[in-house]
Design a protein around this motif. Structure first.
Motif, mmCIF file in Angstrom:
data_model
loop_
_atom_site.group_PDB
_atom_site.id
_atom_site.type_symbol
_atom_site.label_atom_id
_atom_site.label_comp_id
_atom_site.label_asym_id
_atom_site.label_seq_id
_atom_site.Cartn_x
_atom_site.Cartn_y
_atom_site.Cartn_z
ATOM 1 N N GLU A 300 -10.211 -15.947 0.478
ATOM 2 C CA GLU A 300 -9.405 -15.886 -0.585
ATOM 3 C C GLU A 300 -8.632 -14.779 -0.833
ATOM 4 O O GLU A 300 -8.897 -13.686 -0.058
ATOM 5 C CB GLU A 300 -10.740 -15.744 -1.839
ATOM 6 C CG GLU A 300 -11.582 -14.345 -1.698
ATOM 7 C CD GLU A 300 -12.562 -14.186 -2.633
ATOM 8 O OE1 GLU A 300 -12.872 -15.530 -3.106
ATOM 9 O OE2 GLU A 300 -12.977 -13.251 -3.047
ATOM 10 N N ARG A 316 3.627 -19.990 -13.371
ATOM 11 C CA ARG A 316 2.995 -19.806 -12.524
ATOM 12 C C ARG A 316 2.727 -20.965 -11.462
ATOM 13 O O ARG A 316 2.531 -22.014 -11.839
ATOM 14 C CB ARG A 316 1.781 -19.191 -12.809
ATOM 15 C CG ARG A 316 0.545 -18.872 -11.783
ATOM 16 C CD ARG A 316 -0.278 -17.743 -12.311
ATOM 17 N NE ARG A 316 -1.406 -17.644 -11.404
ATOM 18 C CZ ARG A 316 -2.417 -16.603 -11.248
ATOM 19 N NH1 ARG A 316 -2.048 -15.557 -12.239
ATOM 20 N NH2 ARG A 316 -3.380 -16.524 -10.365
ATOM 21 N N VAL A 318 1.605 -21.830 -7.050
ATOM 22 C CA VAL A 318 0.905 -21.307 -5.995
ATOM 23 C C VAL A 318 1.295 -22.467 -4.958
ATOM 24 O O VAL A 318 1.137 -23.644 -5.184
ATOM 25 C CB VAL A 318 -0.527 -21.062 -5.872
ATOM 26 C CG1 VAL A 318 -1.080 -20.755 -4.820
ATOM 27 C CG2 VAL A 318 -0.965 -20.258 -7.175
ATOM 28 N N ASP A 335 -5.800 -22.107 -7.308
ATOM 29 C CA ASP A 335 -5.513 -20.833 -8.227
ATOM 30 C C ASP A 335 -6.516 -20.815 -9.092
ATOM 31 O O ASP A 335 -6.877 -21.665 -9.875
ATOM 32 C CB ASP A 335 -4.207 -21.138 -8.784
ATOM 33 C CG ASP A 335 -3.568 -19.946 -9.568
ATOM 34 O OD1 ASP A 335 -4.401 -19.109 -9.541
ATOM 35 O OD2 ASP A 335 -2.574 -19.900 -10.163
ATOM 36 N N GLN A 336 -7.490 -19.762 -8.915
ATOM 37 C CA GLN A 336 -8.540 -19.312 -9.770
ATOM 38 C C GLN A 336 -8.155 -18.205 -10.652
ATOM 39 O O GLN A 336 -9.352 -17.530 -11.184
ATOM 40 C CB GLN A 336 -9.824 -19.237 -8.965
ATOM 41 C CG GLN A 336 -10.286 -20.498 -8.448
ATOM 42 C CD GLN A 336 -11.913 -20.367 -7.630
ATOM 43 O OE1 GLN A 336 -12.379 -19.381 -7.981
ATOM 44 N NE2 GLN A 336 -11.950 -21.198 -6.565
ATOM 45 N N LEU A 340 -6.896 -16.450 -5.269
ATOM 46 C CA LEU A 340 -6.468 -17.856 -4.867
ATOM 47 C C LEU A 340 -7.196 -18.118 -3.416
ATOM 48 O O LEU A 340 -7.310 -17.487 -2.358
ATOM 49 C CB LEU A 340 -4.919 -17.614 -4.067
ATOM 50 C CG LEU A 340 -4.097 -17.008 -5.041
ATOM 51 C CD1 LEU A 340 -2.718 -16.757 -4.504
ATOM 52 C CD2 LEU A 340 -3.955 -17.812 -6.723
ATOM 53 N N LEU A 369 2.489 -16.853 -4.307
ATOM 54 C CA LEU A 369 2.290 -17.018 -5.799
ATOM 55 C C LEU A 369 3.469 -16.605 -6.337
ATOM 56 O O LEU A 369 4.122 -15.475 -5.939
ATOM 57 C CB LEU A 369 1.210 -16.136 -6.231
ATOM 58 C CG LEU A 369 1.053 -15.832 -7.670
ATOM 59 C CD1 LEU A 369 0.622 -17.339 -8.518
ATOM 60 C CD2 LEU A 369 -0.143 -14.687 -7.899
#
Length: 625
Positions: A300, A316, A318, A335-336, A340, A369
């Motif tokens: 991550e 946004r 990714v 994408d959290q 990421l 990102l």
């Protein structure tokens, strides 16, 4: 009017990597094949997917168009950048205008707008440098620099507005509002007119993409019909940055006296993207999903996204990009928000597939990102993802011991298999002997090679060719070997030594020592027993011939044996005899002998495998039937 430029012409290049194309060009190679794609995520960095082909991005060519005629101070001029030329399939995303004094007694104008047209007024005559930076959607930029000469204003100074104002803006969350950090002060005068003779009316021209509506408002305080009102610019979280042009009209009793304008620039700072990626992530090997298995890794990137003005953030995105990891390599993620997460999968069904995980040519994995604020400023950050490998670990080596050897009749060689050390791999990778050597040090035993089982057990496999003479003494004995074990990515360090002894079990003579031979006989008629009047037997002459003694020798290791049998009387063994125990039949040569019933001879016998021996006696009995 002199000008200079630092921009480069746009070029379209279809290739997996721009650097690879440059290298091929330098080497005189032919044009590389186009990298096909369905989405931009499948293309290398700084490239786009156009007509199912990856096209390298080229920076736009900035162009500045100046107003026709003479530029004068105190006049609002429009400088055009819309003629800037992007490359095919691209567009100019923003225009950045900057001014610098070359020779003038006042400050240069400030332009906050990112549009193609800069509405600018020079506060005094002089020479100024104008810089236009055109930026495309991928962040590539081209710059144009021009020098302009501004002449003094020649018209009547009937209405004069105040100096341009540049202010930051800020947003609040509850309620969501964006506005200038302070009120902007406007001012206008009518030189040469008596106080009270001229009335002023202010109007506003918002930036082209910032129309006044229910979410975007301009308020004059105390009103728009005063010479010097204060102005607030406010939005409900929508875009606010840019150049707001405030125009003032002065009127006297005879009608319109003149107009002037000033600019209020709402400045904008781009979003800030920060993040921390691991220096490398460990992988694991999962056996069985393919003929060999699959390499897997996960990790991550911790990220933080903010805006110094407090603007709402939009768009946004990714991207998980990867190249050089094979046709079936997978690099994907989620994408959290504050992190990421990503996953790497590489099938392993051939030795070379390991390079698709670590160390292969052109191998790249990175996470990008990007985020924009509502004013159109965009920021992106990229993190390279590396997969690491932990080398094999030596677990245990047995104490010195002896291992029996054996003879392999199929390969005609002496052989021995000696268990050495046990090994493990922190990543669960397959283990095998390091390539380029038999697995031992160069000065070690040339008869032994290294093998590693699926369970991580190393063993020495030793062999010596049998050349027709028993030579087990050249094969047995003590040995110290150096093991070099590796996973698909590299060898363990340091190497590990192990000692063992190849032993030998001696041969033996196993079957009965008497060999009976029935031969054809010619009777002589002479009595060989009792008085002549009471003869019970006659002398006979056993004819010459041969006989085969069945195998009566054995060796626990199955080694070839050398058999020596002494001649005696009329019996002559065929010498020498070298054979494996199962085939060691002895050929006897039989001469003519007189027999009275039967006769026997004794033959001393010695067998050896080259190192150990056994001895005995062979009795050959000949009788007439």
């Amino acid at each position: 009017m002199p000008s200079s430029s630092s921009s480069s012409p746009a070029r379209v290049l279809a290739a997996p990597f721009l650097s690879a194309v440059l290298l091929l060009s330098a080497c005189g190679s032919t044009e590389p094949e186009t990298l096909t794609c369905e989405t931009e995520a499948e293309c290398p960095p700084l490239s786009r997917c156009i007509s199912r082909g990856c096209v390298a991005n080229s920076p736009p060519v900035a162009a500045i168009a100046l107003p026709s005629g003479e530029l004068q101070a105190h006049v609002l001029h429009a400088l055009e950048g819309s003629a800037s030329d992007p490359d095919a399939g691209d567009s100019v995303a923003s225009f950045g205008w900057a001014f610098r004094v070359v020779e003038a007694p006042c400050d240069p104008p400030v332009v906050a707008g990112t549009g193609p047209v800069a509405a600018v007024r020079f506060a005094c005559p002089g020479r100024y440098e104008v810089t236009l930076t055109a930026v495309d959607a991928m962040g590539a930029q081209g710059t144009k620099v021009a020098e302009v000469a501004v002449a003094p204003y020649t018209g009547p100074a009937l209405v004069v507005a105040g100096s341009d104002v540049a202010l930051d803006h800020a947003c609040t969350l509850v309620p969501l509002k964006c506005g200038l950090v302070s009120l902007a002060s406007l001012s206008a005068i009518a030189p040469g007119s008596a106080p009270g003779e001229v009335s002023f009316t202010w109007t506003v021209e918002p930036p082209p993409d910032r129309p006044l509506d229910g979410t975007r408002r301009v308020t004059f305080l105390p009103g728009a019909a005063v010479p010097a009102p204060s102005v607030s610019i406010e939005t409900d979280g929508t875009s606010i940055s840019g150049d707001w042009i405030f125009r003032v009209a002065g009127r006297d009793a005879a009608g319109l006296l003149g107009t002037a304008s000033m600019r209020v620039s709402a400045l904008n700072r781009p979003p800030v993207v920060t993040g921390t990626a691991p220096s490398s992530v460990n992988h694991v090997f999962v056996p069985g999903s393919l003929p060999w298995g699959t390499f897997s890794a996960a990790g991550e990137v911790l990220v933080s996204v903010s805006d110094p003005d407090g603007d709402p953030l939009v768009q946004r995105s990714v991207q998980f990009r990867h190249t050089g990891d094979g046709p079936n390599g997978v690099f994907d993620g989620v994408d959290q928000g504050t992190k990421l997460t990503f996953t790497v999968l590489v099938p392993y069904d051939a030795t070379g597939d390991a390079l698709h995980l670590i160390g292969g040519p052109g191998l790249e994995r990175f996470v990008e990102l990007g985020v924009s604020d509502v004013n159109g400023a965009r920021t992106s950050a990229t993190w390279t993802i590396s997969v690491g490998n932990r080398p094999p670990v030596h677990a245990a080596t047995p104490a010195p011991y002896t291992v029996d050897h054996f003879y392999d009749p199929a390969s005609l060689s002496y052989r021995a298999i000696a268990p050495l050390s046990s090994w493990s791999d922190p990543d669960g990778d397959p283990l095998f002997a390091a390539p380029g050597s038999p697995g031992f040090d160069p000065d070690g035993d040339p008869l032994c090679s290294l093998a590693v089982s699926d369970g991580g057990f190393a063993r020495a496999e030793c062999a010596l060719a049998f050349l027709g003479v028993p030579a087990v003494q050249q094969f047995t004995g003590a040995r110290t070997v150096t093991q070099r074990v590796q996973d698909p990515f590299g060898a363990a360090a340091p190497a590990v030594q192990a000692s063992f002894t190849i032993g030998n079990r001696p041969p033996s003579i196993s079957s009965t020592a008497t060999h009976q031979v029935s031969a054809s006989c010619n009777e002589s008629g002479a009595c060989c027993q009792g008085p002549v009047s009471e003869c019970t037997r006659f002398w006979a002459s056993a004819e010459a011939g041969s006989s085969l003694v069945p195998p009566r020798w054995s060796d626990p290791d199955g080694d070839p044996l050398s058999i020596q049998v002494a001649a005696s009387g009329a019996v002559t063994p065929v010498q020498p005899l070298v054979c494996t125990p199962a085939t060691c039949a002895l050929q006897l040569g039989l001469g003519i002998v007189n027999v009275c019933g039967s006769t026997s001879t004794s033959h001393s016998t010695v067998i050896t495998d080259g190192l150990a021996s056994a001895s005995g006696t062979l009795t050959v009995e000949r009788r007439c039937p």
